[in-house]
Design a protein around this motif. Sequence first.
Motif: not given
Length: 213
Positions: A27, A31, A39, A46, A158-159, A162, A165-166, A196, A199
């Motif tokens: 990461v 990143h 990306h 991920n 990818e977004y 994330y 996860n948030h 979130a 994202m």
Amino acid sequence: MSDLYQILQIDRHADGAAIKKAYRRLVKQYHPDRHPDGHEPMARINAAYEVLSDPDRRAAYDRRHAPRRVAVVSRPAANPDLTFELWREQVYVPVLSILEQGIAALSQQIDDLAADPFDDVLMAAFMDYVADCRQQCQRARECFRSRPNPPQSARSAEYLFYALNHFGDGLDELEFFTQNFNEASLHAGAELWRIAQEMCDRAAAAFPQWPPY
């Protein structure tokens, strides 16, 4: 599909700590904030970590990919337009919808609860909302894992990853609030969901036009 162990650059017998260590190292390396072309690699990293960090999913993956002798069969190449459209309809749209609907309702839920946080009826309603969001979050995760994203949607995927996860971390804080009435947990959950949503917005902005013109 690339071998997940090769993607994380680990041995097939690596333990959980080694998997997490390799993931964090990659990461930092790929990143997008540090690596302009990161990306697509991050999407693969991920996805590999999602599987190998979960003991049940890792075991299932190992069973499916155990060395065996198979006949080589020539198959037609996948239609990129169809692959992209299926991912959009079956992953991107439903996951984004689940997250945004849950996040959008939080402000009103907090306003309702603010009338009296110790009122049993109001707290019960808030707990029902959080429980429903937990179910929807699990549904979104399963949906996200159901189909690999096509290369042209790597940045958007990818977004979304994330955002999921948030959203999950925010749910943990909101659930903790219902157990101890600590307002710091409520504020932390709201802040994680704000991120979130950010994202989600980035996922929408990065969503590619396909087919390209």
